[in-house]
Design a protein around this motif. Structure first.
Motif, short mmCIF file in Angstrom:
data_model
loop_
_atom_site.label_atom_id
_atom_site.label_comp_id
_atom_site.label_asym_id
_atom_site.label_seq_id
_atom_site.Cartn_x
_atom_site.Cartn_y
_atom_site.Cartn_z
N LYS A 35 33.28 68.79 47.11
CA LYS A 35 32.20 68.04 46.47
C LYS A 35 32.74 67.21 45.30
CE LYS A 35 27.50 68.62 44.75
NZ LYS A 35 26.42 69.56 44.48
N ALA A 36 33.58 67.81 44.50
CA ALA A 36 34.18 67.09 43.37
C ALA A 36 35.12 66.00 43.87
CB ALA A 36 34.93 68.06 42.46
N ARG A 37 35.92 66.29 44.90
CA ARG A 37 36.82 65.27 45.46
C ARG A 37 36.02 64.08 45.97
NH1 ARG A 37 39.72 69.80 46.92
NH2 ARG A 37 38.67 70.03 48.90
N SER A 38 34.94 64.35 46.65
CA SER A 38 34.09 63.28 47.18
C SER A 38 33.50 62.44 46.05
CB SER A 38 32.97 63.88 48.03
OG SER A 38 32.11 62.88 48.49
N PHE A 39 33.06 63.12 45.00
CA PHE A 39 32.50 62.42 43.85
C PHE A 39 33.52 61.46 43.25
CE2 PHE A 39 32.13 62.21 39.21
CZ PHE A 39 30.90 61.57 39.09
N PHE A 40 34.73 61.94 42.98
CA PHE A 40 35.75 61.11 42.36
C PHE A 40 36.26 60.03 43.30
CE2 PHE A 40 36.11 64.78 39.39
CZ PHE A 40 35.77 64.08 38.25
N ARG A 41 36.27 60.30 44.60
CA ARG A 41 36.65 59.28 45.59
C ARG A 41 35.66 58.12 45.53
NH1 ARG A 41 36.01 62.13 49.92
NH2 ARG A 41 38.02 63.14 49.71
N LYS A 42 34.37 58.44 45.51
CA LYS A 42 33.34 57.39 45.44
C LYS A 42 33.38 56.66 44.11
CE LYS A 42 30.27 59.79 48.63
NZ LYS A 42 29.05 60.59 48.75
N LEU A 43 33.61 57.39 43.05
CA LEU A 43 33.69 56.77 41.73
C LEU A 43 34.88 55.82 41.64
CD1 LEU A 43 32.12 56.76 39.09
CD2 LEU A 43 33.55 58.65 38.30
N ALA A 44 36.01 56.21 42.20
CA ALA A 44 37.19 55.34 42.24
C ALA A 44 36.88 54.07 43.03
CB ALA A 44 38.38 56.08 42.84
N ALA A 45 36.22 54.22 44.16
CA ALA A 45 35.87 53.05 44.97
C ALA A 45 34.93 52.12 44.20
CB ALA A 45 35.22 53.49 46.29
N ASN A 46 34.00 52.69 43.45
CA ASN A 46 33.09 51.87 42.65
C ASN A 46 33.85 51.11 41.57
OD1 ASN A 46 30.79 52.56 44.08
ND2 ASN A 46 30.32 54.30 42.78
N TRP A 47 34.79 51.78 40.90
CA TRP A 47 35.58 51.10 39.87
C TRP A 47 36.43 49.99 40.49
CZ3 TRP A 47 34.50 50.57 35.15
CH2 TRP A 47 33.93 51.60 34.40
N GLU A 48 36.96 50.20 41.68
CA GLU A 48 37.72 49.15 42.36
C GLU A 48 36.83 47.95 42.67
OE1 GLU A 48 39.34 51.32 45.65
OE2 GLU A 48 41.08 51.99 44.49
N ASN A 49 35.60 48.22 43.08
CA ASN A 49 34.65 47.12 43.32
C ASN A 49 34.35 46.36 42.04
OD1 ASN A 49 34.32 47.43 46.09
ND2 ASN A 49 32.69 48.93 45.86
N VAL A 50 34.17 47.08 40.94
CA VAL A 50 33.93 46.43 39.65
C VAL A 50 35.10 45.52 39.31
CG1 VAL A 50 33.78 46.87 37.15
CG2 VAL A 50 32.38 48.21 38.72
N ALA A 51 36.32 46.02 39.47
CA ALA A 51 37.51 45.22 39.16
C ALA A 51 37.56 43.97 40.03
CB ALA A 51 38.77 46.05 39.35
N ARG A 52 37.31 44.12 41.31
CA ARG A 52 37.34 42.96 42.22
C ARG A 52 36.25 41.94 41.86
NH1 ARG A 52 39.08 46.87 45.97
NH2 ARG A 52 36.97 47.40 46.57
N HIS A 53 35.06 42.43 41.52
CA HIS A 53 33.97 41.51 41.18
C HIS A 53 34.28 40.76 39.88
CE1 HIS A 53 31.29 44.02 43.91
NE2 HIS A 53 31.39 42.82 44.44
N TYR A 54 34.80 41.46 38.88
CA TYR A 54 35.15 40.78 37.63
C TYR A 54 36.30 39.79 37.86
CZ TYR A 54 32.07 43.11 34.34
OH TYR A 54 30.97 43.52 33.65
N GLN A 55 37.23 40.13 38.74
CA GLN A 55 38.32 39.20 39.06
C GLN A 55 37.75 37.93 39.69
OE1 GLN A 55 41.67 39.52 38.35
NE2 GLN A 55 41.70 37.37 38.98
N ALA A 56 36.81 38.09 40.60
CA ALA A 56 36.18 36.92 41.22
C ALA A 56 35.43 36.08 40.17
CB ALA A 56 35.23 37.35 42.33
N LEU A 57 34.74 36.74 39.26
CA LEU A 57 34.05 36.01 38.19
C LEU A 57 35.03 35.24 37.32
CD1 LEU A 57 31.39 38.62 37.01
CD2 LEU A 57 30.95 36.43 38.14
N ALA A 58 36.15 35.86 36.99
CA ALA A 58 37.16 35.19 36.17
C ALA A 58 37.73 33.98 36.89
CB ALA A 58 38.27 36.18 35.81
N GLU A 59 37.99 34.12 38.18
CA GLU A 59 38.52 33.00 38.96
C GLU A 59 37.50 31.87 39.05
OE1 GLU A 59 39.77 34.76 42.63
OE2 GLU A 59 41.37 35.88 41.64
N ASN A 60 36.23 32.21 39.29
CA ASN A 60 35.18 31.20 39.35
C ASN A 60 35.02 30.51 38.00
OD1 ASN A 60 34.63 31.67 42.03
ND2 ASN A 60 32.92 33.05 41.61
#
Length: 77
Positions: A35-60
């Protein structure tokens, strides 16, 4: 001039998001139960999405600033 959000430079926010994703991956590996592994896996994926979205905003933002500069230099376009 770089974009600023919440008093931080955009690259700082992007870097912080990638760091948070990495930290979550480490916590996922250290977690004792699934359960904890799943939680942190999802949280890591969310942080990666945040990074990608901010990168796209910076490029735009960079593209739009350059477009604005070129239009100001050549008022005919």
């Amino acid at each position: 001039m770089a974009s600023r959000f919440w008093g931080m430079q955009m690259p700082d926010i992007i870097q912080d998001a990638w760091i948070s994703a990495s930290e979550c991956k480490l916590l996922m590996e250290q977690a004792m139960d699934e359960k904890a592994r799943s939680f942190f896996r999802k949280l890591a994926a969310n942080w990666e999405n945040v990074a990608r979205h901010y990168q796209a905003l910076a490029e735009n933002d960079s593209y739009l600033k350059e477009l604005r500069r070129s239009r100001e230099a050549d008022p005919k376009s």
